[in-house]
Design a protein around this motif. Sequence first.
Motif, PDB file in Angstrom:
ATOM      1  N   LEU A 195      45.934  46.611  37.404  1.00 32.29           N
ATOM      2  CA  LEU A 195      44.688  47.222  37.850  1.00 32.29           C
ATOM      3  C   LEU A 195      44.209  46.612  39.169  1.00 32.29           C
ATOM      4  CD1 LEU A 195      42.689  47.649  34.520  1.00 32.29           C
ATOM      5  CD2 LEU A 195      44.042  49.345  35.771  1.00 32.29           C
ATOM      6  N   LEU A 196      44.779  45.463  39.531  1.00 34.09           N
ATOM      7  CA  LEU A 196      44.498  44.871  40.841  1.00 34.09           C
ATOM      8  C   LEU A 196      45.266  45.638  41.915  1.00 34.09           C
ATOM      9  CD1 LEU A 196      43.096  42.048  41.935  1.00 34.09           C
ATOM     10  CD2 LEU A 196      45.488  41.485  42.356  1.00 34.09           C
ATOM     11  N   THR A 197      46.582  45.772  41.720  1.00 33.96           N
ATOM     12  CA  THR A 197      47.426  46.577  42.602  1.00 33.96           C
ATOM     13  C   THR A 197      48.400  47.346  41.733  1.00 33.96           C
ATOM     14  OG1 THR A 197      48.901  44.669  42.911  1.00 33.96           O
ATOM     15  CG2 THR A 197      47.272  45.084  44.629  1.00 33.96           C
ATOM     16  N   ALA A 198      48.292  48.649  41.738  1.00 35.95           N
ATOM     17  CA  ALA A 198      49.146  49.509  40.920  1.00 35.95           C
ATOM     18  C   ALA A 198      50.513  49.650  41.584  1.00 35.95           C
ATOM     19  CB  ALA A 198      48.495  50.874  40.749  1.00 35.95           C
ATOM     20  N   PRO A 199      51.583  49.863  40.803  1.00 38.56           N
ATOM     21  CA  PRO A 199      52.927  49.988  41.379  1.00 38.56           C
ATOM     22  C   PRO A 199      53.033  51.052  42.464  1.00 38.56           C
ATOM     23  CG  PRO A 199      53.089  49.696  39.012  1.00 38.56           C
ATOM     24  CD  PRO A 199      51.619  49.851  39.325  1.00 38.56           C
ATOM     25  N   GLU A 200      52.311  52.159  42.330  1.00 37.72           N
ATOM     26  CA  GLU A 200      52.424  53.217  43.330  1.00 37.72           C
ATOM     27  C   GLU A 200      51.916  52.789  44.699  1.00 37.72           C
ATOM     28  OE1 GLU A 200      48.967  54.357  40.468  1.00 37.72           O
ATOM     29  OE2 GLU A 200      51.006  53.531  40.322  1.00 37.72           O
ATOM     30  N   GLY A 208      38.959  45.767  46.249  1.00 40.70           N
ATOM     31  CA  GLY A 208      39.768  46.830  45.675  1.00 40.70           C
ATOM     32  C   GLY A 208      39.729  46.800  44.167  1.00 40.70           C
ATOM     33  N   GLY A 209      40.725  47.417  43.564  1.00 45.87           N
ATOM     34  CA  GLY A 209      40.808  47.503  42.117  1.00 45.87           C
ATOM     35  C   GLY A 209      41.015  48.936  41.673  1.00 45.87           C
ATOM     36  N   ASN A 210      41.257  49.099  40.378  1.00 44.84           N
ATOM     37  CA  ASN A 210      41.582  50.413  39.834  1.00 44.84           C
ATOM     38  C   ASN A 210      40.997  50.573  38.437  1.00 44.84           C
ATOM     39  OD1 ASN A 210      43.762  51.677  41.785  1.00 44.84           O
ATOM     40  ND2 ASN A 210      44.324  49.521  41.553  1.00 44.84           N
ATOM     41  N   ASP A 211      40.880  51.835  38.022  1.00 47.55           N
ATOM     42  CA  ASP A 211      40.517  52.171  36.649  1.00 47.55           C
ATOM     43  C   ASP A 211      41.785  52.442  35.858  1.00 47.55           C
ATOM     44  OD1 ASP A 211      37.852  52.038  37.385  1.00 47.55           O
ATOM     45  OD2 ASP A 211      37.705  54.195  37.758  1.00 47.55           O
ATOM     46  N   GLY A 212      41.808  51.981  34.612  1.00 45.05           N
ATOM     47  CA  GLY A 212      42.928  52.233  33.730  1.00 45.05           C
ATOM     48  C   GLY A 212      42.492  52.999  32.497  1.00 45.05           C
ATOM     49  N   ASP A 213      43.315  52.948  31.482  1.00 46.36           N
ATOM     50  CA  ASP A 213      43.024  53.633  30.227  1.00 46.36           C
ATOM     51  C   ASP A 213      42.061  52.783  29.405  1.00 46.36           C
ATOM     52  OD1 ASP A 213      43.016  55.233  28.020  1.00 46.36           O
ATOM     53  OD2 ASP A 213      45.066  54.757  27.381  1.00 46.36           O
ATOM     54  N   GLY A 214      40.767  53.083  29.510  1.00 53.21           N
ATOM     55  CA  GLY A 214      39.765  52.351  28.768  1.00 53.21           C
ATOM     56  C   GLY A 214      39.439  50.975  29.317  1.00 53.21           C
ATOM     57  N   ARG A 215      39.873  50.695  30.515  1.00 57.43           N
ATOM     58  CA  ARG A 215      39.580  49.395  31.141  1.00 57.43           C
ATOM     59  C   ARG A 215      39.579  49.563  32.651  1.00 57.43           C
ATOM     60  NH1 ARG A 215      44.698  45.993  31.074  1.00 57.43           N
ATOM     61  NH2 ARG A 215      43.496  44.387  29.987  1.00 57.43           N
ATOM     62  N   ASP A 236      40.636  32.957  47.887  1.00 55.37           N
ATOM     63  CA  ASP A 236      39.766  32.875  46.716  1.00 55.37           C
ATOM     64  C   ASP A 236      39.466  34.292  46.221  1.00 55.37           C
ATOM     65  OD1 ASP A 236      39.254  30.096  46.214  1.00 55.37           O
ATOM     66  OD2 ASP A 236      38.156  30.051  48.104  1.00 55.37           O
ATOM     67  N   TYR A 237      39.676  34.500  44.930  1.00 58.77           N
ATOM     68  CA  TYR A 237      39.449  35.803  44.317  1.00 58.77           C
ATOM     69  C   TYR A 237      38.304  35.724  43.313  1.00 58.77           C
ATOM     70  CZ  TYR A 237      43.900  37.732  46.015  1.00 58.77           C
ATOM     71  OH  TYR A 237      44.923  38.191  46.791  1.00 58.77           O
ATOM     72  N   THR A 238      37.500  36.779  43.302  1.00 59.36           N
ATOM     73  CA  THR A 238      36.564  37.028  42.207  1.00 59.36           C
ATOM     74  C   THR A 238      36.962  38.349  41.561  1.00 59.36           C
ATOM     75  OG1 THR A 238      34.732  35.858  43.265  1.00 59.36           O
ATOM     76  CG2 THR A 238      34.170  37.434  41.548  1.00 59.36           C
ATOM     77  N   TYR A 239      37.241  38.307  40.260  1.00 60.49           N
ATOM     78  CA  TYR A 239      37.604  39.511  39.514  1.00 60.49           C
ATOM     79  C   TYR A 239      36.432  39.900  38.611  1.00 60.49           C
ATOM     80  CZ  TYR A 239      42.145  37.251  40.430  1.00 60.49           C
ATOM     81  OH  TYR A 239      43.213  36.593  41.002  1.00 60.49           O
ATOM     82  N   VAL A 240      36.122  41.171  38.566  1.00 55.21           N
ATOM     83  CA  VAL A 240      35.148  41.705  37.624  1.00 55.21           C
ATOM     84  C   VAL A 240      35.864  42.788  36.833  1.00 55.21           C
ATOM     85  CG1 VAL A 240      32.910  42.805  37.319  1.00 55.21           C
ATOM     86  CG2 VAL A 240      33.265  41.236  39.237  1.00 55.21           C
ATOM     87  N   TYR A 241      35.993  42.583  35.530  1.00 59.24           N
ATOM     88  CA  TYR A 241      36.737  43.556  34.725  1.00 59.24           C
ATOM     89  C   TYR A 241      35.962  43.918  33.468  1.00 59.24           C
ATOM     90  CZ  TYR A 241      38.305  39.257  32.344  1.00 59.24           C
ATOM     91  OH  TYR A 241      38.358  38.037  31.693  1.00 59.24           O
TER      92      TYR A 241
END
Length: 234
Positions: free
Chosen positions: A18-23, A156-163, A184-189
Amino acid sequence: MPQALPRLYTDLAGWYLLLTAPEEYGEEAAFYWGCFASTATGPLTTLLELGAGSGAMASHYKQQVTPTLTDISADMLALSRTVNPELEHIQGDMRTLRLGRHFDAVFAHDAVMYLLTEDALRETIVTAHTHLRPDGVAVFAPDCVLETFRPQTDTGGNDGDGRALRYLEWVHDPDPSDTTFVADYTYVYREGDGVPVCEQDRHTEGLFSREVWLRLLDEVGFDATIRPLVHREV
């Protein structure tokens, strides 16, 4: 590589796609495969990838070659197996990996950024050279070198299946006199409709000049050239 892997490759690895999708890797994969194809003087049927991570790059170039994917992180290899279940996966450190066989090509993508000293970089170049057949081709693809490094921020970031996941990346160099910089990364999930969770993660990465790269490649036995990747404008 640092003694402790960043959290993105351990306890947070399940969120990586969800950070970087394969596509999102298609453009780069096409460029690097072009480097192999335009340089090779023999067959290109087998490829060893050092630091394959989530297997996102391999998901594109596996149409042209049979890859063997290696990574130091068991969590990332498990993730790659969900993307590339048909491929061979081997856990190992790119500095010391020895499989006892040769490949037509060796590829090291941005995992080389976690090599923090010239010795570690040399060891990885030796690993690549050791696994290549005599007329094989190796491609090393650092995100940047000393001459191209710039402090920056990215989101950046992405939406997934229920997350879903969003991130802020802050790239800076606390000590320009050494061979490293920091991302430095901050992730919000969020899972479902739950309350978002915020996590922090520091990535210490290596920074070497073109001269260092070319010198080490030459000393190990490669006849190296530089091909800058220029992204398409969107």
